[in-house]
Design an enzyme around this catalytic site. Structure first.
Site, PDB file in Angstrom:
ATOM      1  N   ASP A   1       3.112   9.256  -2.464  1.00  0.00           N
ATOM      2  CA  ASP A   1       1.897   8.487  -2.897  1.00  0.00           C
ATOM      3  C   ASP A   1       1.238   7.491  -1.687  1.00  0.00           C
ATOM      4  O   ASP A   1       2.288   6.659  -1.130  1.00  0.00           O
ATOM      5  CB  ASP A   1       2.037   7.729  -4.011  1.00  0.00           C
ATOM      6  N   ILE A   2       0.164   7.382  -1.438  1.00  0.00           N
ATOM      7  CA  ILE A   2      -0.280   6.754  -0.441  1.00  0.00           C
ATOM      8  C   ILE A   2      -0.442   5.212  -0.705  1.00  0.00           C
ATOM      9  O   ILE A   2      -0.547   4.416   0.201  1.00  0.00           O
ATOM     10  CB  ILE A   2      -1.852   7.139  -0.139  1.00  0.00           C
TER      11      ILE A   2
ATOM     12  N   ASN B   1      -0.122  10.837 -15.900  1.00  0.00           N
ATOM     13  CA  ASN B   1      -1.112  10.199 -16.326  1.00  0.00           C
ATOM     14  C   ASN B   1      -2.231  11.247 -16.726  1.00  0.00           C
ATOM     15  O   ASN B   1      -2.523  12.267 -16.138  1.00  0.00           O
ATOM     16  CB  ASN B   1      -1.760   9.314 -15.653  1.00  0.00           C
TER      17      ASN B   1
ATOM     18  N   GLY C   1      -5.505   6.142 -16.818  1.00  0.00           N
ATOM     19  CA  GLY C   1      -5.795   5.971 -15.481  1.00  0.00           C
ATOM     20  C   GLY C   1      -5.678   7.111 -14.767  1.00  0.00           C
ATOM     21  O   GLY C   1      -5.459   7.133 -13.291  1.00  0.00           O
ATOM     22  N   GLN C   2      -5.553   8.381 -15.165  1.00  0.00           N
ATOM     23  CA  GLN C   2      -5.670   9.554 -14.306  1.00  0.00           C
ATOM     24  C   GLN C   2      -6.946   9.474 -13.235  1.00  0.00           C
ATOM     25  O   GLN C   2      -8.125   9.460 -13.842  1.00  0.00           O
ATOM     26  CB  GLN C   2      -5.731  10.897 -15.054  1.00  0.00           C
TER      27      GLN C   2
ATOM     28  N   HIS D   1      -0.130  16.047 -11.611  1.00  0.00           N
ATOM     29  CA  HIS D   1       0.686  15.488 -10.800  1.00  0.00           C
ATOM     30  C   HIS D   1       1.861  14.978 -11.457  1.00  0.00           C
ATOM     31  O   HIS D   1       1.161  14.071 -12.458  1.00  0.00           O
ATOM     32  CB  HIS D   1       0.114  14.586  -9.601  1.00  0.00           C
TER      33      HIS D   1
ATOM     34  N   HIS E   1       4.145  11.702 -11.365  1.00  0.00           N
ATOM     35  CA  HIS E   1       4.727  10.700 -10.519  1.00  0.00           C
ATOM     36  C   HIS E   1       6.327  10.488 -10.575  1.00  0.00           C
ATOM     37  O   HIS E   1       6.858  10.424 -11.574  1.00  0.00           O
ATOM     38  CB  HIS E   1       4.119   9.262 -10.794  1.00  0.00           C
TER      39      HIS E   1
HETATM   40  P1  5GP Z   1      -3.294   9.097 -11.013  1.00  0.00           P
HETATM   41  O1  5GP Z   1      -4.071   7.908 -11.094  1.00  0.00           O
HETATM   42  O2  5GP Z   1      -4.493  10.157 -11.181  1.00  0.00           O
HETATM   43  O3  5GP Z   1      -2.200   9.523 -11.871  1.00  0.00           O
HETATM   44  O4  5GP Z   1      -2.652   9.108  -9.522  1.00  0.00           O
HETATM   45  C1  5GP Z   1      -3.185   9.401  -8.468  1.00  0.00           C
HETATM   46  C2  5GP Z   1      -2.532   9.099  -7.473  1.00  0.00           C
HETATM   47  O5  5GP Z   1      -2.878   9.625  -6.324  1.00  0.00           O
HETATM   48  C3  5GP Z   1      -2.540   7.508  -7.077  1.00  0.00           C
HETATM   49  O6  5GP Z   1      -1.158   6.844  -7.245  1.00  0.00           O
HETATM   50  C4  5GP Z   1      -2.980   7.498  -5.818  1.00  0.00           C
HETATM   51  O7  5GP Z   1      -2.351   6.366  -5.046  1.00  0.00           O
HETATM   52  C5  5GP Z   1      -2.638   8.642  -5.129  1.00  0.00           C
HETATM   53  N1  5GP Z   1      -3.365   9.216  -4.193  1.00  0.00           N
HETATM   54  C6  5GP Z   1      -4.747   9.144  -3.988  1.00  0.00           C
HETATM   55  N2  5GP Z   1      -5.374   9.752  -2.907  1.00  0.00           N
HETATM   56  C7  5GP Z   1      -4.329   9.911  -2.144  1.00  0.00           C
HETATM   57  C8  5GP Z   1      -4.160  10.557  -0.758  1.00  0.00           C
HETATM   58  O8  5GP Z   1      -5.116  10.831  -0.266  1.00  0.00           O
HETATM   59  N3  5GP Z   1      -2.935  10.954  -0.453  1.00  0.00           N
HETATM   60  C9  5GP Z   1      -1.695  10.530  -1.049  1.00  0.00           C
HETATM   61  N4  5GP Z   1      -0.572  10.776  -0.524  1.00  0.00           N
HETATM   62  N5  5GP Z   1      -1.853   9.961  -2.244  1.00  0.00           N
HETATM   63  C10 5GP Z   1      -3.253   9.821  -2.877  1.00  0.00           C
END
Ligand code: 5GP
Ligand code: ZN
Length: 118
Positions: free
Chosen positions: A34-35, A91, A97-98, A104, A106
């Site tokens: 994750d970034i 999520n 918070g998706q 994906h 986590h």
């Molecule tokens: P969500 O909130 O949809 O469950 O999680 C999305 C995740 O993707 C977040 O934890 C966010 O930090 C990660 N993320 C968003 N953009 C990027 C990216 O460009 N590269 C990577 N490696 N992670 C990302």
């Protein structure tokens, strides 16, 4: 023909069009860091094919959710957190918070993750 969404960030990572720190990958799954990590281990495990949510991927009945769980376990072993334990989170939808609507898991580990906290 595998589903792809032209506007999807994670489809672009699967295609190699956006760089990512890949932990492991196979024919079905890609796992990358994750970034914006929320724990020492924070890896996203995704199917190569685009499904918006865990429910949609499960409903396809292709074993993709099984594959995500299996690769999450491999990631935990690679990062050395399998024995201590880790959290696998999906999520789903805005209230959870998706932000990226490509399913994906986590994988979070390397610190205390008991729930509820405290
Ligand atoms: P969500 O909130 O949809 O469950 O999680 C999305 C995740 O993707 C977040 O934890 C966010 O930090 C990660 N993320 C968003 N953009 C990027 C990216 O460009 N590269 C990577 N490696 N992670 C990302
Ligand atoms: Zn996608």
């Amino acid at each position: 023909m595998a589903q792809r969404d032209a506007d999807c960030l994670f489809c672009k990572i699967v295609a190699g069009e956006i760089p990512a720190d890949i932990v492991t990958k196979d024919d079905e799954i890609v796992a990358f860091r994750d970034i914006n990590p929320q724990a020492p281990t924070h890896v996203l495990v995704i199917p190569r094919e685009h499904f918006p949510t865990a429910a949609a991927a499960g409903s396809a009945d292709r074993g993709l959710m099984d594959a995500i769980a299996r690769v999450a376990g491999e990631v935990a072993r690679i990062d050395g957190v399998a024995d201590d334990g880790y959290r696998l989170v999906f999520n789903t939808g805005p209230a959870a918070g998706q932000e990226v609507f490509h399913v994906h898991g986590h994988v979070l580990g390397g610190r205390s993750l008991t729930w509820p906290p405290g």
